[in-house]
Structure formats: structure tokens, C-alpha cells
Write a protein that holds these residues in place. Structure first.
Motif, PDB file in Angstrom:
ATOM      1  N   UNK A  76       0.830  -1.211   0.000  1.00 30.77           N
ATOM      2  CA  UNK A  76       0.000   0.000   0.000  1.00 30.77           C
ATOM      3  C   UNK A  76       0.866   1.262   0.000  1.00 30.77           C
ATOM      4  N   UNK A  77       2.038   1.209   0.621  1.00 32.57           N
ATOM      5  CA  UNK A  77       2.928   2.372   0.682  1.00 32.57           C
ATOM      6  C   UNK A  77       3.730   2.593  -0.598  1.00 32.57           C
ATOM      7  N   UNK A  78       3.834   1.579  -1.430  1.00 26.46           N
ATOM      8  CA  UNK A  78       4.584   1.718  -2.679  1.00 26.46           C
ATOM      9  C   UNK A  78       3.790   2.547  -3.677  1.00 26.46           C
ATOM     10  N   UNK A  79       4.492   3.285  -4.543  1.00 29.40           N
ATOM     11  CA  UNK A  79       3.771   4.044  -5.574  1.00 29.40           C
ATOM     12  C   UNK A  79       3.081   3.102  -6.554  1.00 29.40           C
ATOM     13  N   UNK A  80       1.934   3.535  -7.058  1.00 25.86           N
ATOM     14  CA  UNK A  80       1.215   2.748  -8.062  1.00 25.86           C
ATOM     15  C   UNK A  80       2.085   2.634  -9.301  1.00 25.86           C
ATOM     16  N   UNK A  81       2.059   1.454  -9.902  1.00 22.55           N
ATOM     17  CA  UNK A  81       2.836   1.267 -11.114  1.00 22.55           C
ATOM     18  C   UNK A  81       3.775   0.083 -11.018  1.00 22.55           C
ATOM     19  N   UNK A  82       4.885   0.139 -11.776  1.00 24.81           N
ATOM     20  CA  UNK A  82       5.783  -1.014 -11.901  1.00 24.81           C
ATOM     21  C   UNK A  82       6.366  -1.498 -10.566  1.00 24.81           C
ATOM     22  N   UNK A  90       6.506 -10.768  -6.741  1.00 25.74           N
ATOM     23  CA  UNK A  90       7.468 -11.445  -5.877  1.00 25.74           C
ATOM     24  C   UNK A  90       6.799 -12.099  -4.671  1.00 25.74           C
ATOM     25  N   UNK A  91       5.699 -11.518  -4.213  1.00 27.49           N
ATOM     26  CA  UNK A  91       5.036 -12.008  -2.994  1.00 27.49           C
ATOM     27  C   UNK A  91       4.330 -13.342  -3.193  1.00 27.49           C
ATOM     28  N   UNK A  92       3.912 -13.617  -4.424  1.00 33.40           N
ATOM     29  CA  UNK A  92       3.164 -14.839  -4.681  1.00 33.40           C
ATOM     30  C   UNK A  92       1.668 -14.689  -4.494  1.00 33.40           C
ATOM     31  N   UNK A  93       1.206 -13.508  -4.100  1.00 37.19           N
ATOM     32  CA  UNK A  93      -0.233 -13.258  -3.962  1.00 37.19           C
ATOM     33  C   UNK A  93      -0.840 -13.254  -5.366  1.00 37.19           C
ATOM     34  N   UNK A  94      -1.864 -14.074  -5.619  1.00 27.73           N
ATOM     35  CA  UNK A  94      -2.460 -14.101  -6.959  1.00 27.73           C
ATOM     36  C   UNK A  94      -3.192 -12.797  -7.273  1.00 27.73           C
ATOM     37  N   UNK A  95      -2.928 -12.252  -8.432  1.00 28.34           N
ATOM     38  CA  UNK A  95      -3.600 -11.004  -8.809  1.00 28.34           C
ATOM     39  C   UNK A  95      -4.435 -11.152 -10.071  1.00 28.34           C
ATOM     40  N   UNK A 103      -3.704  -3.218  -7.634  1.00 27.32           N
ATOM     41  CA  UNK A 103      -2.622  -2.287  -7.953  1.00 27.32           C
ATOM     42  C   UNK A 103      -2.969  -0.849  -7.593  1.00 27.32           C
ATOM     43  N   UNK A 104      -4.240  -0.484  -7.708  1.00 24.34           N
ATOM     44  CA  UNK A 104      -4.621   0.911  -7.449  1.00 24.34           C
ATOM     45  C   UNK A 104      -5.142   1.142  -6.038  1.00 24.34           C
ATOM     46  N   UNK A 105      -5.898   0.190  -5.492  1.00 28.71           N
ATOM     47  CA  UNK A 105      -6.494   0.366  -4.166  1.00 28.71           C
ATOM     48  C   UNK A 105      -6.430  -0.941  -3.379  1.00 28.71           C
ATOM     49  N   UNK A 106      -5.224  -1.371  -2.959  1.00 24.94           N
ATOM     50  CA  UNK A 106      -5.136  -2.637  -2.222  1.00 24.94           C
ATOM     51  C   UNK A 106      -5.857  -2.556  -0.869  1.00 24.94           C
TER      52      UNK A 106
END
Length: 126
Positions: A76-82, A90-95, A103-106
Motif C-alpha cells: 500500500x505504501x509503494x507508488x502505483x505502477x511497476x 514477488x510475494x506470490x499473492x495471486x492477482x 494495484x490501485x487500491x489494495x
């Protein structure tokens, strides 16, 4: 669904309700006590169940040990995007199928879910 559907009975335990202004101010809907109101909220609300399990398990998956809540906060603290996409991959959470939302509103529910029937937190990797 409420077990008792009568305006004269507590919606949770079935006890006959006192008809007073004071009761109506203290408890939502048709509950005879704060306890009945809370027990109903716990069963009816996934957010309430999530809060209670978070208090016990701090968002750590009980199957694999992943700290899913910390991952949620980091993403959530990371900027939206790449950068966010890379961390999610990397986390393995299925998206798949929900990539735009995550990506926009976790939300916490994107990373871990309360499993009240099992009484535990479970990450979405498993």
C-alpha cells in the motif's frame, strides 16, 4: 440472516424485548443487550471477524507463516505502477482477474482472509 424475526424478540437470542426509548437508544435494531448486538455483528460482519482474528494472530497466515498484514502495508505504501506490480509478483499473492483493483487500491482482504470456521488467518497464496 437473523435467527428471530419478530419486533418483540431479540434478533439474536430470542429474549422478549423491553419496549423503551432507552433500549432503542442503547442498541441497534432489535437486540436486548450490547452482548447480543456484538455477537450478531461478529457473525454477520467479515470486517468484525477480521478485526478479532487480527488481534489474535496479527495477520500472519496460520498455514505458511507469511506476515500477510505487513505485506499489505508495504504494498500500500509503494507508488502505483511497476514498483507495486513487481512487489506483488514477488510475494506470490495471486492477482489474476483483480490486478487493477489490487494495484490501485489494495485492501487487507487482497492479502489475507479470516477463516472463522477454522479460527485462523489464511493468506491468499495458499
Amino acid at each position: 440472516e437473523l435467527p428471530f424475526c419478530s419486533p418483540d424478540l431479540c434478533s439474536w437470542c430470542g429474549k422478549r424485548l423491553e419496549q423503551s426509548e432507552q433500549r432503542m437508544e442503547r442498541f441497534r435494531a432489535n437486540f436486548c443487550s450490547h452482548k447480543c448486538s456484538e455477537e450478531y455483528a461478529t457473525c454477520a460482519s467479515s470486517a468484525s471477524v477480521r478485526r478479532q482474528l487480527y488481534e489474535l494472530e496479527k495477520g500472519v497466515c496460520q498455514l505458511c507463516g507469511m506476515d500477510a498484514h505487513s505485506l499489505f502495508k508495504r504494498i500500500k505504501c509503494l507508488p502505483k505502477g511497476p514498483e507495486r506490480l513487481s512487489a506483488l509478483m514477488e510475494s506470490g499473492i495471486p492477482i489474476k482477474g483483480r490486478s487493477e483493483a489490487i494495484l490501485t487500491h489494495p485492501t487487507e482482504g487482497d492479502f489475507w482472509q479470516a477463516r472463522p470456521t477454522q479460527g485462523s488467518v489464511r493468506c491468499l497464496r495458499i
